[in-house]
Design a protein around this motif. Structure first.
Motif, short mmCIF file in Angstrom:
data_model
loop_
_atom_site.label_atom_id
_atom_site.label_comp_id
_atom_site.label_asym_id
_atom_site.label_seq_id
_atom_site.Cartn_x
_atom_site.Cartn_y
_atom_site.Cartn_z
N THR A 83 0.86 -1.19 0.00
CA THR A 83 0.00 0.00 0.00
C THR A 83 0.89 1.23 0.00
O THR A 83 1.97 1.22 0.58
CB THR A 83 -0.92 0.03 1.24
N VAL A 84 0.44 2.29 -0.64
CA VAL A 84 1.22 3.52 -0.73
C VAL A 84 0.44 4.64 -0.06
O VAL A 84 -0.72 4.89 -0.40
CB VAL A 84 1.52 3.89 -2.20
N GLU A 85 1.08 5.27 0.93
CA GLU A 85 0.49 6.42 1.61
C GLU A 85 1.49 7.57 1.54
O GLU A 85 2.62 7.43 1.99
CB GLU A 85 0.19 6.08 3.07
N LYS A 86 1.06 8.67 0.98
CA LYS A 86 1.92 9.84 0.80
C LYS A 86 3.23 9.48 0.11
O LYS A 86 4.32 9.83 0.57
CB LYS A 86 2.18 10.54 2.13
N ARG A 87 3.13 8.71 -0.95
CA ARG A 87 4.26 8.28 -1.78
C ARG A 87 5.27 7.40 -1.05
O ARG A 87 6.39 7.23 -1.49
CB ARG A 87 4.97 9.51 -2.38
N TYR A 102 4.19 0.82 1.91
CA TYR A 102 4.11 0.01 3.12
C TYR A 102 3.77 -1.41 2.72
O TYR A 102 2.99 -1.65 1.79
CB TYR A 102 3.03 0.56 4.06
N PHE A 103 4.33 -2.36 3.46
CA PHE A 103 4.11 -3.77 3.16
C PHE A 103 3.50 -4.46 4.37
O PHE A 103 3.89 -4.20 5.51
CB PHE A 103 5.44 -4.45 2.79
N SER A 104 2.56 -5.35 4.09
CA SER A 104 1.94 -6.15 5.15
C SER A 104 1.56 -7.50 4.57
O SER A 104 1.50 -7.67 3.35
CB SER A 104 0.72 -5.44 5.72
N LEU A 105 1.27 -8.45 5.46
CA LEU A 105 0.84 -9.75 4.99
C LEU A 105 -0.52 -9.64 4.34
O LEU A 105 -1.36 -8.82 4.76
CB LEU A 105 0.78 -10.75 6.16
N ALA A 106 -0.77 -10.44 3.35
CA ALA A 106 -2.02 -10.36 2.60
C ALA A 106 -3.21 -10.72 3.50
O ALA A 106 -4.27 -10.15 3.38
CB ALA A 106 -1.97 -11.29 1.40
N LYS A 107 -3.04 -11.63 4.44
CA LYS A 107 -4.13 -12.04 5.33
C LYS A 107 -4.58 -10.88 6.19
O LYS A 107 -5.77 -10.66 6.36
CB LYS A 107 -3.66 -13.19 6.23
N GLU A 108 -3.65 -10.12 6.72
CA GLU A 108 -3.99 -8.97 7.57
C GLU A 108 -4.79 -7.95 6.79
O GLU A 108 -5.76 -7.40 7.28
CB GLU A 108 -2.72 -8.30 8.10
N GLU A 109 -4.41 -7.72 5.56
CA GLU A 109 -5.07 -6.72 4.72
C GLU A 109 -6.52 -7.12 4.46
O GLU A 109 -7.42 -6.31 4.53
CB GLU A 109 -4.31 -6.57 3.39
N GLU A 110 -6.75 -8.42 4.20
CA GLU A 110 -8.11 -8.90 3.94
C GLU A 110 -8.98 -8.75 5.19
O GLU A 110 -10.14 -8.38 5.11
CB GLU A 110 -8.08 -10.36 3.49
N GLU A 111 -8.42 -9.04 6.38
CA GLU A 111 -9.18 -8.94 7.61
C GLU A 111 -9.57 -7.50 7.91
O GLU A 111 -10.69 -7.24 8.33
CB GLU A 111 -8.37 -9.52 8.78
N THR A 112 -8.68 -6.56 7.69
CA THR A 112 -8.99 -5.16 7.96
C THR A 112 -10.06 -4.65 7.00
O THR A 112 -10.88 -3.82 7.37
CB THR A 112 -7.75 -4.26 7.87
N GLU A 113 -10.08 -5.14 5.76
CA GLU A 113 -11.11 -4.72 4.82
C GLU A 113 -12.48 -5.27 5.24
O GLU A 113 -13.50 -4.61 5.08
CB GLU A 113 -10.78 -5.21 3.40
N LYS A 114 -12.52 -6.49 5.78
CA LYS A 114 -13.79 -7.06 6.22
C LYS A 114 -14.36 -6.32 7.42
O LYS A 114 -15.56 -6.18 7.55
CB LYS A 114 -13.59 -8.55 6.58
N GLU A 115 -13.49 -5.85 8.33
CA GLU A 115 -13.93 -5.14 9.50
C GLU A 115 -14.55 -3.80 9.15
O GLU A 115 -15.49 -3.35 9.78
CB GLU A 115 -12.77 -4.92 10.48
N GLU A 116 -14.05 -3.16 8.12
CA GLU A 116 -14.57 -1.85 7.70
C GLU A 116 -15.86 -2.02 7.02
O GLU A 116 -16.89 -1.89 7.16
CB GLU A 116 -13.60 -1.17 6.72
#
Length: 162
Positions: A141-145, A148-162
């Motif tokens: 993910t890119v924030e202000k150019r 950032y890197f994270s595990l794919a599983k974490e990213e999917e979980e945060t999207e479901k919570e939102e």
């Protein structure tokens, strides 16, 4: 006015013609038959032929060739080299490190705060992360150019919570 007729076409006109021709070329390349397709076609022709002396032998030969082509395409390439094995081990360590961080991090953060990652250059770490992104294990993910890197599983979980 007569001299204008013999003038070469403009660049924009040439580009237009090239695009049209390129489209035609692309269309012809998608219909290219493979060796396997040719053998299947030949097998169909031989099966439909009634008065053929060596029909069984010919079909056996064609089927054998198709089997060889299947084997050739299914066999894995070369053995994994030491370099590839090392990279796979490093990618596992990167996955563990990202799991320990628990949040999206930059490459420089990973190098500074993790003892194992400090041995790697930022270029090497970026290259391994790119491979992991392509494999779907890591999300970028890119924030202000800033990437950032994270595990794919974490990213999917945060999207479901939102």
């Amino acid at each position: 006015m007569v001299g204008q007729q013999n003038r070469p076409p403009t660049a924009s006109y040439q580009k237009k013609i090239f695009k049209e021709r390129k489209g035609d070329l692309i269309m012809t390349n998608t219909n290219k038959m493979t060796k396997k397709d040719f053998f299947k076609l030949l097998a169909g022709i031989v099966e439909k032929t009634e008065d053929f002396d060596k029909k069984a032998e010919t079909l056996d030969f064609i089927n054998h060739e198709i089997e060889l082509l299947n084997k050739k395409s299914s066999t894995p390439g070369k053995k994994k080299t030491a370099h590839i094995k090392e990279n796979e081990e490093l990618m596992e360590l990167i996955g563990i490190a990202l799991e320990l961080f628990g949040k999206p991090v930059t490459v420089t953060t990973m190098i500074k705060e993790n003892a194992e990652m400090s041995k790697l250059s930022s270029q090497k770490l970026s290259a391994l992360l790119k491979k992991m992104i392509e494999a779907g294990k890591v999300v970028r993910t890119v924030e202000k150019r800033v990437p950032y890197f994270s595990l794919a599983k974490e990213e999917e979980e945060t999207e479901k919570e939102e």
